[in-house]
Every structure is written in structure tokens, then in C-alpha cells.
Motif scaffolding. Structure first.
Motif, PDB file in Angstrom:
ATOM      1  N   THR A   1       0.827  -1.209   0.000  1.00  0.00           N
ATOM      2  CA  THR A   1       0.000   0.000   0.000  1.00  0.00           C
ATOM      3  C   THR A   1       0.856   1.252   0.000  1.00  0.00           C
ATOM      4  O   THR A   1       0.642   2.172  -0.798  1.00  0.00           O
ATOM      5  CB  THR A   1      -0.941   0.011   1.227  1.00  0.00           C
ATOM      6  OG1 THR A   1      -1.866  -1.069   1.128  1.00  0.00           O
ATOM      7  CG2 THR A   1      -1.719   1.321   1.300  1.00  0.00           C
TER       8      THR A   1
ATOM      9  N   THR B   1       1.376   4.133  -2.795  1.00  0.00           N
ATOM     10  CA  THR B   1       1.110   5.511  -2.368  1.00  0.00           C
ATOM     11  C   THR B   1       2.295   6.409  -2.674  1.00  0.00           C
ATOM     12  O   THR B   1       2.131   7.559  -3.097  1.00  0.00           O
ATOM     13  CB  THR B   1       0.801   5.557  -0.855  1.00  0.00           C
ATOM     14  OG1 THR B   1      -0.307   4.704  -0.572  1.00  0.00           O
ATOM     15  CG2 THR B   1       0.457   6.972  -0.419  1.00  0.00           C
TER      16      THR B   1
ATOM     17  N   SER C   1       2.157   7.558  -6.131  1.00  0.00           N
ATOM     18  CA  SER C   1       1.167   8.620  -6.309  1.00  0.00           C
ATOM     19  C   SER C   1       1.690   9.966  -5.802  1.00  0.00           C
ATOM     20  O   SER C   1       1.434  11.015  -6.397  1.00  0.00           O
ATOM     21  CB  SER C   1      -0.132   8.267  -5.570  1.00  0.00           C
ATOM     22  OG  SER C   1      -0.661   7.053  -6.041  1.00  0.00           O
TER      23      SER C   1
ATOM     24  N   VAL D   1      -6.553  10.642  -1.005  1.00  0.00           N
ATOM     25  CA  VAL D   1      -6.955   9.835  -2.171  1.00  0.00           C
ATOM     26  C   VAL D   1      -5.843   8.860  -2.562  1.00  0.00           C
ATOM     27  O   VAL D   1      -6.115   7.694  -2.893  1.00  0.00           O
ATOM     28  CB  VAL D   1      -7.315  10.749  -3.360  1.00  0.00           C
ATOM     29  CG1 VAL D   1      -7.459   9.941  -4.645  1.00  0.00           C
ATOM     30  CG2 VAL D   1      -8.603  11.511  -3.072  1.00  0.00           C
ATOM     31  N   ALA D   2      -4.588   9.309  -2.520  1.00  0.00           N
ATOM     32  CA  ALA D   2      -3.467   8.437  -2.879  1.00  0.00           C
ATOM     33  C   ALA D   2      -3.395   7.225  -1.957  1.00  0.00           C
ATOM     34  O   ALA D   2      -3.241   6.082  -2.415  1.00  0.00           O
ATOM     35  CB  ALA D   2      -2.163   9.222  -2.822  1.00  0.00           C
TER      36      ALA D   2
ATOM     37  N   ARG E   1      -6.716   5.002  -2.432  1.00  0.00           N
ATOM     38  CA  ARG E   1      -6.694   4.257  -3.692  1.00  0.00           C
ATOM     39  C   ARG E   1      -5.800   3.025  -3.588  1.00  0.00           C
ATOM     40  O   ARG E   1      -6.192   1.910  -3.966  1.00  0.00           O
ATOM     41  CB  ARG E   1      -6.189   5.174  -4.812  1.00  0.00           C
ATOM     42  CG  ARG E   1      -6.106   4.517  -6.167  1.00  0.00           C
ATOM     43  CD  ARG E   1      -5.333   5.344  -7.174  1.00  0.00           C
ATOM     44  NE  ARG E   1      -3.896   5.333  -6.919  1.00  0.00           N
ATOM     45  CZ  ARG E   1      -2.978   5.676  -7.820  1.00  0.00           C
ATOM     46  NH1 ARG E   1      -3.353   6.094  -9.010  1.00  0.00           N
ATOM     47  NH2 ARG E   1      -1.705   5.640  -7.520  1.00  0.00           N
ATOM     48  N   SER E   2      -4.614   3.207  -3.030  1.00  0.00           N
ATOM     49  CA  SER E   2      -3.663   2.094  -2.923  1.00  0.00           C
ATOM     50  C   SER E   2      -4.179   1.018  -1.990  1.00  0.00           C
ATOM     51  O   SER E   2      -4.053  -0.177  -2.280  1.00  0.00           O
ATOM     52  CB  SER E   2      -2.315   2.630  -2.411  1.00  0.00           C
ATOM     53  OG  SER E   2      -1.818   3.647  -3.260  1.00  0.00           O
TER      54      SER E   2
ATOM     55  N   LEU F   1      -7.323  -0.990  -3.532  1.00  0.00           N
ATOM     56  CA  LEU F   1      -6.974  -1.876  -4.637  1.00  0.00           C
ATOM     57  C   LEU F   1      -6.155  -3.090  -4.193  1.00  0.00           C
ATOM     58  O   LEU F   1      -6.067  -4.077  -4.927  1.00  0.00           O
ATOM     59  CB  LEU F   1      -6.220  -1.094  -5.717  1.00  0.00           C
ATOM     60  CG  LEU F   1      -7.057  -0.058  -6.479  1.00  0.00           C
ATOM     61  CD1 LEU F   1      -6.195   0.727  -7.452  1.00  0.00           C
ATOM     62  CD2 LEU F   1      -8.204  -0.742  -7.235  1.00  0.00           C
TER      63      LEU F   1
ATOM     64  N   LEU G   1      -1.304   1.452 -11.742  1.00  0.00           N
ATOM     65  CA  LEU G   1      -0.822   2.403 -10.739  1.00  0.00           C
ATOM     66  C   LEU G   1       0.566   2.932 -11.080  1.00  0.00           C
ATOM     67  O   LEU G   1       0.745   4.134 -11.310  1.00  0.00           O
ATOM     68  CB  LEU G   1      -0.839   1.754  -9.356  1.00  0.00           C
ATOM     69  CG  LEU G   1      -2.222   1.348  -8.836  1.00  0.00           C
ATOM     70  CD1 LEU G   1      -2.122   0.851  -7.405  1.00  0.00           C
ATOM     71  CD2 LEU G   1      -3.214   2.500  -8.906  1.00  0.00           C
TER      72      LEU G   1
ATOM     73  N   ASP H   1       1.055   6.430 -13.100  1.00  0.00           N
ATOM     74  CA  ASP H   1       1.787   7.454 -12.350  1.00  0.00           C
ATOM     75  C   ASP H   1       3.059   7.866 -13.078  1.00  0.00           C
ATOM     76  O   ASP H   1       3.356   9.061 -13.214  1.00  0.00           O
ATOM     77  CB  ASP H   1       2.141   6.929 -10.947  1.00  0.00           C
ATOM     78  CG  ASP H   1       0.920   6.814 -10.041  1.00  0.00           C
ATOM     79  OD1 ASP H   1      -0.139   7.373 -10.401  1.00  0.00           O
ATOM     80  OD2 ASP H   1       1.020   6.161  -8.990  1.00  0.00           O
TER      81      ASP H   1
END
Length: 319
Positions: free
Chosen positions: A108, A112, A115, A149-150, A153-154, A157, A208, A212
Motif C-alpha cells: 500500500t 502511495t 502517487s 486519495v493516494a 486508492r492504494s 486496490l 498504478l 503514475d
């Protein structure tokens, strides 16, 4: 019933691996690892402290730098305890539930960090291409939303991958090839159909890391286009110099990350030392090098570190 209980107990315990073939030197090998971890933790903690306490650093670039330090510490700290437990011959055992949590945290924060690097590229783009709108575009509220959000999101998912791992039977070897838990290492031990995890993992990496890194590349295309329009050579060099630290940070993350993925998927029969070497580079190099790079290339961070180390000397110099 007794056999079933024994099997369940066995499947809940895994065994970590240090440096194969060098077990008698594990205590000595732990010294450089200890130094690297201390350098990484100290450097990132110093950056976090400087950004928090110095009123001159209330700018988006430094907020993103603080996020980068947090993600790097979140990615490397979970591995530190299990690594030293193995190298110091305390215990090689790790419970399956702890292993899943460790995988979740490592992967995670890894996604992140990617991101956050994209957000830092956006910061450089706005700084160079739209300097007059910098304060109005990158507001503290927007920066906080980007960070949330970063991370969200990680984390979200990663759930489908680890949810399937939680139900995999592990009926053969329970020996992991690293001193901490990685998803790509764990699924190799499963006695089940792992195609979903393999395909989903590749899609996740492509979406991802791929998106990115593509966003970072596109940002720098626009940045380079704007820089080339600057009349003076000194102005062009100054603008590019503000991006140097971020470019190094991106390379330091993506190169070992891609290398580790390639080694796990396409070099399964290579020496275990290669896998272990790449895994430790992936987790240790970014937290160690990024604080050094930013302290060297950024004047405010450099001065802040000097002030932490010798505040009286800095004060007397200013006076």
C-alpha cells in the motif's frame, strides 16, 4: 481431527529467510542493515520535523516532501523488526495474519509513494509553467485531498489480492524467500490456482505505477517545453535545477521496483541472493537516499538540518 488441527496450525505459521548460505555471518550482516535503517529513519524524521516547525516551509512542495517521507517510513518500518529478528537469530517464525498485514502495509505504501511522486511532478509543473497560479491551484485543502486519495486508492486496490491469499491453502513449503512478506513471494507457496493474483497483480502494477510514471513523464514534457522558452541560459538551468531532486526520487523508486517485479516473474530459477538483493534495494534505497538528495539540493532543507545539528552555530552565523 487431530491431523486437521495440525494442518491448520502449520498453515498459520511461516518461516522467514535471511541470507541463504551466510547464516553464520548474520550478526555481522545486520550491522550495515542497521546503519541503513537508522540513516533512513533519522533522515526522514528530520525532514518531517523541519517541515512541521519551520514557518518558511509552508509551501506545497514541502508538504509533498513530508508525504514522501511518511510513505517511505511506512514502507520500510514494517520490515525492520522481522529482518532483525531473523538476522539476530531471535525467531524466523511469522504468523500468517501478521504476514498478510505486513504485505498490505508494504504494498500500500509502495503504491502511495508512486502517487506522491506524481503529485510532486504536478507541483513542479504548476511552479514552472503557471507560476502566477501556484498559490491558488495547490491549496492546502487540495494537497490534503491528494494525500488521502493516494493512500485510499492504494489500500482499496490491495484488498482483493490479499483477500484471496487469506483463503489459499499452503500445503507444502512454508518457507518464504525473504526476511519479510511480499505478495509475489507468498503466492508461490500456495497450493491453489493463483492466476487471478498474478493477472490482477500485473494489472495493478500497470495501472498504478504505469499511469503514475506516465503522468510524471507527461508533466516533464510540458516542463521542458516551458523551460526551453526561457530566454537566459541561467534561467533555464535554475528552472531545471528545481526538478533535479524529484527526478532522482522518481528513478530511485521506479528502477528497483521494476527490477524486483521482473526478477520475481521472469527469473524464478536465478540465485536466491539476486531476489533478496533486489528486495532490500527496493525497500532500503529510497528512504536512505531521498533525504540525502533533498538536503543537498534544497537550500531550505539543508539549512534546517544544519540548524537541528548545531543550532547555536547557525544562530551565531546569522547574527
Amino acid at each position: 481431527m487431530a491431523a486437521s488441527n495440525s494442518s491448520n496450525t502449520l498453515s498459520s505459521t511461516f518461516y522467514l529467510t535471511g541470507i541463504p548460505g551466510y547464516e553464520e555471518f548474520h550478526h555481522w550482516i545486520s550491522i550495515p542493515f542497521c546503519v541503513l535503517y537508522l540513516v533512513g529513519i533519522t533522515g526522514n524524521c528530520m525532514i518531517l520535523h523541519i517541515v512541521r516547525t519551520d514557518p518558511r516551509l509552508r509551501e506545497p512542495m514541502y508538504y509533498f516532501l513530508a508525504m514522501l517521507s511518511l510513505t517511505e517510513m511506512g514502507m520500510s518500518l514494517p520490515t525492520m523488526i522481522s529482518l532483525f529478528r531473523v538476522l539476530w537469530s531471535i525467531s524466523r517464525e511469522i504468523q500468517f495474519s501478521i504476514c498478510v498485514v505486513q504485505m498490505f502495509v508494504i504494498h500500500t505504501f509502495s503504491f502511495t509513494e508512486s502517487s506522491v511522486l506524481l503529485a510532486m511532478a504536478l507541483d513542479r509543473y504548476v511552479t514552472i509553467c503557471h507560476p502566477l497560479h501556484y498559490a491558488t491551484v495547490l491549496t492546502p485543502k487540495l494537497i490534503a485531498k491528494i494525500g488521502i486519495v493516494a493512500l485510499f486508492r492504494s489500500a482499496v486496490l490491495m484488498i482483493p489480492l490479499l483477500a484471496r491469499v487469506a483463503f489459499f491453502p499452503f500445503c507444502h513449503s512454508h518457507v518464504l524467500s525473504h526476511s519479510y512478506c511480499l505478495h509475489q513471494d507468498m503466492i508461490c507457496l500456495a497450493c491453489a490456482d493463483i492466476r487471478f493474483n498474478v493477472v490482477y497483480g500485473l494489472v495493478l502494477i500497470t495501472l498504478l505505477w504505469g499511469m503514475d510514471s506516465l503522468g510524471i513523464l507527461v508533466s516533464y514534457v510540458f516542463i521542458l517545453h516551458s523551460v526551453l522558452r526561457i530566454a537566459s541560459r541561467q534561467g533555464r538551468l535554475k528552472a531545471l535545477n528545481t526538478c533535479a531532486s524529484h527526478i532522482c526520487a522518481a528513478l530511485i523508486l521506479y528502477v528497483p521496483m521494476i527490477g524486483l517485479s521482473v526478477v520475481h516473474r521472469f527469473s524464478k530459477h536465478s540465485s536466491p541472493l539476486i531476489h533478496i538483493f533486489m528486495a532490500h534495494i527496493y525497500l532500503l534505497v529510497p528512504p536512505v537516499l531521498n533525504p540525502i538528495i533533498y538536503s543537498v539540493k534544497n537550500k531550505q532543507i539543508y539549512q534546517g538540518i544544519l540548524h537541528l545539528i548545531s543550532p547555536h552555530k547557525i544562530s551565531s552565523t546569522v547574527m
